[in-house]
Write a protein that holds these residues in place. Structure first.
Motif, PDB file in Angstrom:
ATOM      1  N   HIS A   1      37.540  34.654  31.255  1.00 43.96           N
ATOM      2  CA  HIS A   1      37.636  35.484  31.578  1.00 43.96           C
ATOM      3  C   HIS A   1      37.529  35.602  33.207  1.00 43.96           C
ATOM      4  O   HIS A   1      38.309  36.559  33.227  1.00 43.96           O
TER       5      HIS A   1
ATOM      6  N   ARG B   1      47.177  36.077  27.035  1.00 43.01           N
ATOM      7  CA  ARG B   1      46.086  36.293  27.381  1.00 43.01           C
ATOM      8  C   ARG B   1      45.513  34.703  28.288  1.00 43.01           C
ATOM      9  O   ARG B   1      44.362  34.492  28.421  1.00 43.01           O
TER      10      ARG B   1
ATOM     11  N   ASN C   1      41.376  34.742  33.844  1.00 40.33           N
ATOM     12  CA  ASN C   1      41.543  36.029  33.671  1.00 40.33           C
ATOM     13  C   ASN C   1      42.134  37.097  34.278  1.00 40.33           C
ATOM     14  O   ASN C   1      43.255  37.876  34.337  1.00 40.33           O
TER      15      ASN C   1
END
Length: 167
Positions: free
Chosen positions: A36, A84, A39
Motif C-alpha cells: 500500500h 494495482r 501504491n
C-alpha cells in the motif's frame, strides 16, 4: 451497512492537526501495508518520504503465488492485478521511496522496480527473513526521520549498516 458519520464532523486531515508538521509526513508499512505504501507513493501521496518493509511490488506475481487471501479484487483478473502493481508505475515516484526485505524472502519485483524508478532505493537485509529485521530497521528509520530537519529529505542506508543494526 457501515454506520453513518456523526453530524458536525468535517473532513480532517493529518496535515490540519496542530501537533503535525505538514512538511514532514512519512509513510511506513510492512508486508501488505508495504505494498500500500508503494501504491500510495506512485499515486502521488503528498509525503516527504515512503518506506516499504517487505511489500510486494508486483501483484500479478502475488496472484500467481496464490495471493494473500484478503485481496479486495479477483486474482483471476490479471489486468486488475497489473493495474494495482506499483512496479508498473515506478517512474511516477516523486518522493524518495525506500524498500527493505530480508534476503530469504521474495524481493525481486521491488528490486526490479527500483532499477526503473530513480526515486527508489531497494535494500536487501542480510541474513534476515520477512520479519526478523523489522524491529531494528523500523527503529533506525524512526531515528532518521526524527533527525530529518533539512529542506530535502536525507536518509542513509547501506548493507553494512543494515547488517550491523540487525545482528
Amino acid at each position: 451497512m457501515l454506520p453513518s458519520r456523526p453530524s458536525g464532523l468535517g473532513r480532517v486531515t493529518i496535515r490540519a492537526r496542530p501537533d503535525v508538521d505538514p512538511e514532514r509526513i512519512y509513510l511506513v508499512g510492512h508486508s501488505t501495508g508495504g505494498t500500500h505504501v508503494l501504491n500510495a507513493a506512485v499515486a502521488g501521496a503528498p509525503v516527504r518520504a515512503a518506506f516499504s518493509l517487505g511489500g510486494r511490488a508486483d501483484l500479478v506475481e502475488v496472484a500467481l503465488d496464490g495471493g494473500y487471501g484478503n485481496e479486495p479484487f479477483s486474482l483471476s483478473d490479471t489486468a486488475l492485478s497489473a493495474m494495482r502493481s506499483p512496479n508498473r508505475w515506478g517512474g511516477s515516484l516523486a518522493v524518495p521511496t525506500y524498500y527493505f526485505e530480508g534476503e530469504y524472502e521474495y524481493y525481486i519485483d521491488a528490486v526490479s522496480m527500483a532499477y526503473y524508478a530513480p526515486m527508489m532505493e531497494a535494500h536487501l537485509v542480510p541474513d534476515a527473513d520477512h520479519f526478523s529485521y523489522l524491529g531494528a530497521v523500523k527503529a533506525n528509520i524512526t531515528e532518521q526521520i526524527l533527525a530529518d530537519k533539512g529542506t530535502c529529505p536525507s536518509f542513509e542506508f547501506s548493507e553494512r549498516m543494515l547488517y550491523q543494526i540487525t545482528h
